[in-house]
Design a protein around this motif. Structure first.
Motif, PDB file in Angstrom:
ATOM      1  N   GLN A   1       0.846  -1.202   0.000  1.00 27.15           N
ATOM      2  CA  GLN A   1       0.000   0.000   0.000  1.00 27.15           C
ATOM      3  C   GLN A   1       0.880   1.249   0.000  1.00 27.15           C
ATOM      4  O   GLN A   1       0.658   2.177  -0.777  1.00 27.15           O
ATOM      5  CB  GLN A   1      -0.910   0.006   1.228  1.00 27.15           C
ATOM      6  N   LEU A   2       1.876   1.261   0.846  1.00 25.40           N
ATOM      7  CA  LEU A   2       2.796   2.394   0.905  1.00 25.40           C
ATOM      8  C   LEU A   2       3.562   2.540  -0.410  1.00 25.40           C
ATOM      9  O   LEU A   2       3.687   3.645  -0.945  1.00 25.40           O
ATOM     10  CB  LEU A   2       3.761   2.211   2.074  1.00 25.40           C
ATOM     11  N   ALA A   3       4.054   1.419  -0.944  1.00 25.28           N
ATOM     12  CA  ALA A   3       4.812   1.466  -2.203  1.00 25.28           C
ATOM     13  C   ALA A   3       3.968   2.004  -3.351  1.00 25.28           C
ATOM     14  O   ALA A   3       4.457   2.796  -4.166  1.00 25.28           O
ATOM     15  CB  ALA A   3       5.346   0.071  -2.547  1.00 25.28           C
ATOM     16  N   THR A   4       2.705   1.600  -3.424  1.00 22.09           N
ATOM     17  CA  THR A   4       1.858   2.074  -4.529  1.00 22.09           C
ATOM     18  C   THR A   4       1.555   3.558  -4.419  1.00 22.09           C
ATOM     19  O   THR A   4       1.195   4.177  -5.406  1.00 22.09           O
ATOM     20  CB  THR A   4       0.535   1.286  -4.628  1.00 22.09           C
ATOM     21  N   MET A   5       1.712   4.099  -3.229  1.00 22.46           N
ATOM     22  CA  MET A   5       1.508   5.532  -3.069  1.00 22.46           C
ATOM     23  C   MET A   5       2.782   6.323  -3.387  1.00 22.46           C
ATOM     24  O   MET A   5       2.738   7.533  -3.549  1.00 22.46           O
ATOM     25  CB  MET A   5       0.996   5.844  -1.675  1.00 22.46           C
ATOM     26  N   LEU A   6       3.909   5.619  -3.484  1.00 18.94           N
ATOM     27  CA  LEU A   6       5.179   6.284  -3.768  1.00 18.94           C
ATOM     28  C   LEU A   6       5.528   6.329  -5.249  1.00 18.94           C
ATOM     29  O   LEU A   6       6.268   7.210  -5.672  1.00 18.94           O
ATOM     30  CB  LEU A   6       6.316   5.583  -3.008  1.00 18.94           C
ATOM     31  N   PHE A   7       5.042   5.355  -6.025  1.00 25.43           N
ATOM     32  CA  PHE A   7       5.412   5.323  -7.436  1.00 25.43           C
ATOM     33  C   PHE A   7       4.310   4.666  -8.262  1.00 25.43           C
ATOM     34  O   PHE A   7       3.382   4.082  -7.718  1.00 25.43           O
ATOM     35  CB  PHE A   7       6.744   4.590  -7.638  1.00 25.43           C
ATOM     36  N   TYR A   8       4.471   4.770  -9.576  1.00 27.07           N
ATOM     37  CA  TYR A   8       3.550   4.138 -10.515  1.00 27.07           C
ATOM     38  C   TYR A   8       4.357   3.507 -11.640  1.00 27.07           C
ATOM     39  O   TYR A   8       5.328   4.086 -12.121  1.00 27.07           O
ATOM     40  CB  TYR A   8       2.575   5.157 -11.114  1.00 27.07           C
ATOM     41  N   SER A   9       3.947   2.306 -12.062  1.00 22.38           N
ATOM     42  CA  SER A   9       4.587   1.624 -13.178  1.00 22.38           C
ATOM     43  C   SER A   9       3.509   1.087 -14.111  1.00 22.38           C
ATOM     44  O   SER A   9       2.683   0.263 -13.693  1.00 22.38           O
ATOM     45  CB  SER A   9       5.450   0.459 -12.663  1.00 22.38           C
ATOM     46  N   ARG A  10       3.512   1.555 -15.327  1.00 21.10           N
ATOM     47  CA  ARG A  10       2.528   1.098 -16.303  1.00 21.10           C
ATOM     48  C   ARG A  10       2.696  -0.400 -16.579  1.00 21.10           C
ATOM     49  O   ARG A  10       1.727  -1.122 -16.749  1.00 21.10           O
ATOM     50  CB  ARG A  10       2.633   1.908 -17.594  1.00 21.10           C
ATOM     51  N   GLN A  11       3.944  -0.888 -16.595  1.00 26.15           N
ATOM     52  CA  GLN A  11       4.187  -2.310 -16.838  1.00 26.15           C
ATOM     53  C   GLN A  11       3.590  -3.171 -15.720  1.00 26.15           C
ATOM     54  O   GLN A  11       2.981  -4.207 -15.989  1.00 26.15           O
ATOM     55  CB  GLN A  11       5.693  -2.598 -16.984  1.00 26.15           C
TER      56      GLN A  11
ATOM     57  N   PRO B   1      -5.292   6.948  -1.140  1.00 25.85           N
ATOM     58  CA  PRO B   1      -4.581   6.097  -2.100  1.00 25.85           C
ATOM     59  C   PRO B   1      -5.072   6.259  -3.541  1.00 25.85           C
ATOM     60  O   PRO B   1      -4.266   6.322  -4.471  1.00 25.85           O
ATOM     61  CB  PRO B   1      -4.830   4.680  -1.575  1.00 25.85           C
ATOM     62  N   ALA B   2      -6.378   6.353  -3.751  1.00 28.32           N
ATOM     63  CA  ALA B   2      -6.910   6.492  -5.112  1.00 28.32           C
ATOM     64  C   ALA B   2      -6.494   7.824  -5.729  1.00 28.32           C
ATOM     65  O   ALA B   2      -6.065   7.876  -6.892  1.00 28.32           O
ATOM     66  CB  ALA B   2      -8.435   6.370  -5.095  1.00 28.32           C
ATOM     67  N   ASP B   3      -6.599   8.897  -4.972  1.00 25.18           N
ATOM     68  CA  ASP B   3      -6.210  10.214  -5.497  1.00 25.18           C
ATOM     69  C   ASP B   3      -4.702  10.310  -5.708  1.00 25.18           C
ATOM     70  O   ASP B   3      -4.247  10.923  -6.673  1.00 25.18           O
ATOM     71  CB  ASP B   3      -6.692  11.323  -4.563  1.00 25.18           C
ATOM     72  N   GLN B   4      -3.940   9.688  -4.823  1.00 21.12           N
ATOM     73  CA  GLN B   4      -2.486   9.670  -4.988  1.00 21.12           C
ATOM     74  C   GLN B   4      -2.116   8.937  -6.277  1.00 21.12           C
ATOM     75  O   GLN B   4      -1.272   9.392  -7.040  1.00 21.12           O
ATOM     76  CB  GLN B   4      -1.831   9.000  -3.772  1.00 21.12           C
ATOM     77  N   ALA B   5      -2.764   7.798  -6.510  1.00 20.06           N
ATOM     78  CA  ALA B   5      -2.500   7.029  -7.733  1.00 20.06           C
ATOM     79  C   ALA B   5      -2.859   7.847  -8.966  1.00 20.06           C
ATOM     80  O   ALA B   5      -2.096   7.878  -9.946  1.00 20.06           O
ATOM     81  CB  ALA B   5      -3.295   5.722  -7.719  1.00 20.06           C
ATOM     82  N   LEU B   6      -3.990   8.519  -8.940  1.00 18.34           N
ATOM     83  CA  LEU B   6      -4.414   9.331 -10.076  1.00 18.34           C
ATOM     84  C   LEU B   6      -3.393  10.425 -10.381  1.00 18.34           C
ATOM     85  O   LEU B   6      -3.038  10.658 -11.545  1.00 18.34           O
ATOM     86  CB  LEU B   6      -5.796   9.928  -9.790  1.00 18.34           C
ATOM     87  N   ARG B   7      -2.867  11.075  -9.356  1.00 17.40           N
ATOM     88  CA  ARG B   7      -1.852  12.122  -9.555  1.00 17.40           C
ATOM     89  C   ARG B   7      -0.547  11.534 -10.096  1.00 17.40           C
ATOM     90  O   ARG B   7       0.087  12.120 -10.970  1.00 17.40           O
ATOM     91  CB  ARG B   7      -1.589  12.879  -8.250  1.00 17.40           C
ATOM     92  N   HIS B   8      -0.142  10.373  -9.568  1.00 18.28           N
ATOM     93  CA  HIS B   8       1.080   9.721 -10.080  1.00 18.28           C
ATOM     94  C   HIS B   8       0.939   9.414 -11.564  1.00 18.28           C
ATOM     95  O   HIS B   8       1.875   9.648 -12.345  1.00 18.28           O
ATOM     96  CB  HIS B   8       1.346   8.407  -9.349  1.00 18.28           C
TER      97      HIS B   8
END
Length: 192
Positions: free
Chosen positions: A95-105, A174-181
Motif C-alpha cells: 500500500q505504501l509502495a503504490t503511493m510512492l510510485f507508478y509503473s505502467r508495466q 490512495p486512489a487520489d495519490q495514484a491518479l496524480r502519479h
C-alpha cells in the motif's frame, strides 16, 4: 461516460457534486475532473480522462492482489496466525509502495494477476494441496482470507487505521495519490 472498446484501462465514471468522482465499481476519487484538467492540460489533450481513472482504479488493487497471491505460500510455511500477520504487513508495505510510485508495466501485469476468478482457482488448488498433505486446518483460513481480500473488507479493516498517517505523508487518499502519479507519468512522457 462509456469506456472505449479499444482501451482496456478506460472505465465509466460519474461525478457527484460535492463528493467527487466514482469509477465503475465504486472507487471514489476526491479529485475533481476540473482540477486535473487545470493541472495537466497537455496530458488530457492526449489521454482520455477515463483512461487515467481506469489506470488509477487498477493500480489501487495492488496491495490486495499481492496479499491474495502471497497468503497461500505464507500459510504453507508459517503458522496461521503468523501467516495472517505477515500478509497484513505485506499488504501495508505494498500500500505504501503504490503511493510512492507508478509503473505502467506493473499495472498491465495486474490485468492478469488481479483476475479474481484466476485467484479463486489458485486458492482451490492450494486447498487441495493442503488437503492431500494432511493439513485440512489450512483450508479454512484460505476460505476466509480470499473473500476478505477480494471484496475489499480487509482493505477497510487494515487501511482505515492508517489513513491519518497516509494522509499526513501524502495529503491524498490512495486512489487520489495514484491518479496524480499516473497524470505525472503521462506529463513526463508528453514533455519528451
Amino acid at each position: 461516460m462509456p469506456p472505449s472498446s479499444q482501451d482496456p484501462f478506460s472505465v465509466e465514471y460519474r461525478t457527484v457534486p460535492g463528493k467527487g468522482l466514482f469509477a465503475a465499481g465504486g472507487l471514489r476519487f476526491k479529485t475533481e475532473e476540473s482540477d486535473l484538467r487545470r493541472d495537466y492540460p497537455a496530458v488530457l489533450e492526449q489521454v482520455p480522462f477515463r483512461r487515467l481513472l481506469g489506470e488509477a482504479a487498477l493500480w489501487v488493487l495492488w496491495p490486495s492482489t499481492v496479499a491474495i497471491w502471497a497468503f497461500p505460500a505464507l500459510l504453507q510455511f508459517l503458522r496461521v496466525d503468523y501467516a495472517i500477520l505477515a500478509d497484513i504487513g505485506l499488504f501495508l508495505a505494498v500500500q505504501l509502495a503504490t503511493m510512492l510510485f507508478y509503473s505502467r508495466q506493473l499495472n498491465l501485469a495486474l490485468f492478469v494477476l488481479g483476475n479474481r476468478p484466476l485467484q479463486a482457482g489458485v486458492y482451490l488448488v492450494w486447498g487441495m494441496v493442503f488437503w492431500r498433505a494432511g493439513v485440512p486446518s489450512r483450508i479454512l483460513p484460505l476460505v476466509i482470507w480470499f473473500p476478505l481480500m477480494a471484496f475489499g473488507v480487509a482493505q477497510v479493516i487494515f487501511v482505515t487505521p492508517f489513513l491519518p498517517l497516509l494522509r499526513g505523508l501524502f495529503s491524498r487518499s490512495p486512489a487520489d495519490q495514484a491518479l496524480r502519479h499516473i497524470a505525472r507519468c503521462y506529463a513526463a512522457a508528453v514533455r519528451r
